[in-house]
Structure formats: C-alpha cells, structure tokens
Design a protein around this motif. Structure first.
Motif, mmCIF file in Angstrom:
data_model
loop_
_atom_site.group_PDB
_atom_site.id
_atom_site.type_symbol
_atom_site.label_atom_id
_atom_site.label_comp_id
_atom_site.label_asym_id
_atom_site.label_seq_id
_atom_site.Cartn_x
_atom_site.Cartn_y
_atom_site.Cartn_z
ATOM 1 N N VAL A 224 0.843 -1.429 0.034
ATOM 2 C CA VAL A 224 0.063 0.041 -0.078
ATOM 3 C C VAL A 224 0.900 1.256 -0.003
ATOM 4 N N ARG A 225 1.995 1.271 0.667
ATOM 5 C CA ARG A 225 2.845 2.380 0.724
ATOM 6 C C ARG A 225 3.394 2.744 -0.909
ATOM 7 N N LEU A 226 3.597 1.944 -1.620
ATOM 8 C CA LEU A 226 4.091 2.004 -2.969
ATOM 9 C C LEU A 226 2.796 3.106 -3.778
ATOM 10 N N SER A 227 1.580 2.651 -3.337
ATOM 11 C CA SER A 227 0.414 3.405 -3.824
ATOM 12 C C SER A 227 0.112 4.521 -3.390
ATOM 13 N N GLU A 228 0.830 4.851 -2.253
ATOM 14 C CA GLU A 228 0.492 6.043 -1.583
ATOM 15 C C GLU A 228 1.569 7.035 -1.878
ATOM 16 N N ALA A 229 2.663 6.726 -1.998
ATOM 17 C CA ALA A 229 3.791 7.588 -2.202
ATOM 18 C C ALA A 229 3.703 8.789 -3.399
ATOM 19 N N PRO A 230 3.389 8.340 -4.526
ATOM 20 C CA PRO A 230 3.083 9.250 -5.425
ATOM 21 C C PRO A 230 2.392 10.409 -5.015
ATOM 22 N N SER A 231 1.225 10.354 -4.228
ATOM 23 C CA SER A 231 0.601 11.439 -3.963
ATOM 24 C C SER A 231 1.034 12.479 -3.219
ATOM 25 N N PHE A 232 2.111 12.010 -2.702
ATOM 26 C CA PHE A 232 2.900 13.092 -1.587
ATOM 27 C C PHE A 232 4.227 13.426 -2.409
ATOM 28 N N GLY A 233 4.008 13.145 -3.808
ATOM 29 C CA GLY A 233 5.190 13.730 -4.639
ATOM 30 C C GLY A 233 6.624 13.096 -4.167
ATOM 31 N N LEU A 234 6.481 11.891 -3.511
ATOM 32 C CA LEU A 234 7.995 11.208 -3.194
ATOM 33 C C LEU A 234 7.985 9.764 -3.769
ATOM 34 N N PRO A 235 9.393 9.166 -3.877
ATOM 35 C CA PRO A 235 9.398 7.862 -3.911
ATOM 36 C C PRO A 235 9.167 7.155 -2.662
ATOM 37 N N VAL A 236 8.924 5.886 -2.952
ATOM 38 C CA VAL A 236 8.478 5.262 -1.591
ATOM 39 C C VAL A 236 9.788 5.068 -0.632
#
Length: 262
Positions: A224-236
């Motif tokens: 799930v962290r892989l999916s969340e990271a882009p919305s924060f503009g960051l690599p996981v």
C-alpha cells in the motif's frame, strides 16, 4: 562525478498498470541513494513520473516534448527533484501529439538518442538515465529503445503477463537488427507480487523457466505504501523507507549494480 557515459535504460512494457512508472521512480531514487547521479526522462504523456516526484505542472517549462521536437538540450530540460542526485526531464500532455509530429521527421526514431548523445549531456555528470516509456509500442517507445543501452521490463505477476511479453521481446529484437545493435535486455522484474497467491507463484515459475537469468531475483510486492507515495510527490524510498516496497526497490538497485559489475 562520472567519467564514463551514463548507462541508458528504458523501462518499458506495452501493457499499462504493471508498475512501470513506480519502478522508474523508485529504482532511480534507490540508485541515487547509493551515490549514483540519475536522470529520469518522463516519456509518458500522462506525466506520472513527474507528478510522482513532486514536479508541479507550472514548473514544467521545458519538457520531453521540447527535447524531441524543439532540439532543446538535456541540460535545459533537466531539473532537480527533492531527492539528492535524482533529476528529471518532466512531461506534460503536449507529448501526446509528439507521435504525429515526429512522423514527418527524417530521423524520427533517432530524435531522443541524438539529443542524449550531444556533448552538453556530459555536463550533467550522470551515471544512469532511466526512460519511463508510455504503455504502447509507439514512436515514443521506439525512440527510447533506440537511444538506450538496455530495456528493463516490469512484469505484473498475473495470468496473461508472459503472453504480452513476447511481442515486446520481438520489438526489441527488431530494433537491435535495424536501428540499435547494442540494445540488450537489462532484465525482467516481477511486480505486484503476492506470495499468498498461487497464480503469482505460477507466473514466477513460468517466467524463470522460460527466461532464466533474465528475471531478477528481487520481486516487488503488492504494498500500500507504493500506492500512497506518488500522492505525496515522493518515491516510496523517501516516503516510507522501511516499507516492504522501499526495501524491495533498494534490493533491486543493488542487484542491478552487481549484475553490471559482474
């Protein structure tokens, strides 16, 4: 600082939703964390790699469209990201019309390669250039492969995965025979892997039996962290460095570096 030419790797799969952009961003960030200077070229008109690295659309003044069609240099299009040692040449939806505009160019499959090979690129002192390709075998993807040393294929662990791969391997062979004899397979990385799923195990077994050493030992899990990271503009790897997704991409970067020095 690098004294050698950067290694140019296309991240490609004509099927969408296989983790291509996720792999580009997080492999790039993981290589950068190991002290390598990395440039991502966002060659997908959706611009997801640019968004996933926090590049505001207003900041995308010079883009991959300019690189291909306005003879703009990489030194002019490359911008620093929030990740040290990681740069990006961003994309906007302007790129969606590039295919049509490139058709009339005499060297239409060599446009990207010509720009990358210009002397100014040395000023960026890069170790790696990762090209995030669109999910189709169009002129943009052909440009990427003709410009590249190798192709890395993210392969989703699902039923029809290997079926689609044969067409991509055929395209790579054709490019090697016609436009870029040095092009080789960097490897295949299994993505969205769920060890509790029997089908995932079957796809892995088939891939390793058929493609042998081309398949990386490292597999990228569903996370799930892989999916969340882009919305924060960051690599996981920056968003949640201890997550399973982050650890997997760090391992993939290490495995790739070991392969390259073997």
């Amino acid at each position: 600082m690098t004294s050698q030419k950067p290694r140019i790797i296309s991240i490609a799969n004509q099927k969408g939703g296989v983790g291509k952009t996720t792999t580009t961003i997080n492999l790039g960030a993981s290589l950068a964390a190991k002290g390598k200077r990395v440039l991502i070229i966002d060659l997908d008109p959706q611009g997801n790699a640019s968004t996933g690295l926090g590049i505001d659309p207003k900041a995308r003044r010079k883009t991959t469209y300019d690189l291909l069609l306005n003879e703009t240099l990489l030194t002019e299009t490359s911008i620093e990201t929030a990740v040290p040692n990681l740069l990006i040449t961003p994309a906007t939806t302007d790129l969606s019309s590039a295919d049509l505009e490139m058709v009339t160019a005499t060297r239409r499959v060599f446009l990207l390669g010509d720009v990358i090979k210009s002397a100014n690129t040395d000023d960026l002192e890069l170790d790696f250039i990762l090209i995030d390709c669109p999910p189709s075998l169009n002129l943009l993807t052909l440009n990427a492969m003709v410009a590249s040393d190798s192709v890395l294929v993210p392969l989703q662990a699902e039923f029809f995965a290997l079926e689609g791969l044969s067409q991509l391997l055929l395209s790579i062979r054709e490019i090697r025979e016609t436009a870029n004899p040095k092009l080789r397979m960097e490897g295949i990385v299994l993505t969205m892997y769920d060890k509790r799923n029997n089908l995932c195990h079957q796809v892995e077994t088939d891939a390793r039996e058929n493609l042998k050493g081309l398949v990386f030992k490292t597999m990228i899990p569903r996370n799930v962290r892989l999916s969340e990271a882009p919305s924060f503009g960051l690599p996981v790897t920056n968003y949640d460095p201890t997550s399973r997704g982050a650890m997997a991409y760090k391992a993939l970067a290490q495995e790739m570096l070991e392969r390259l020095t073997a």
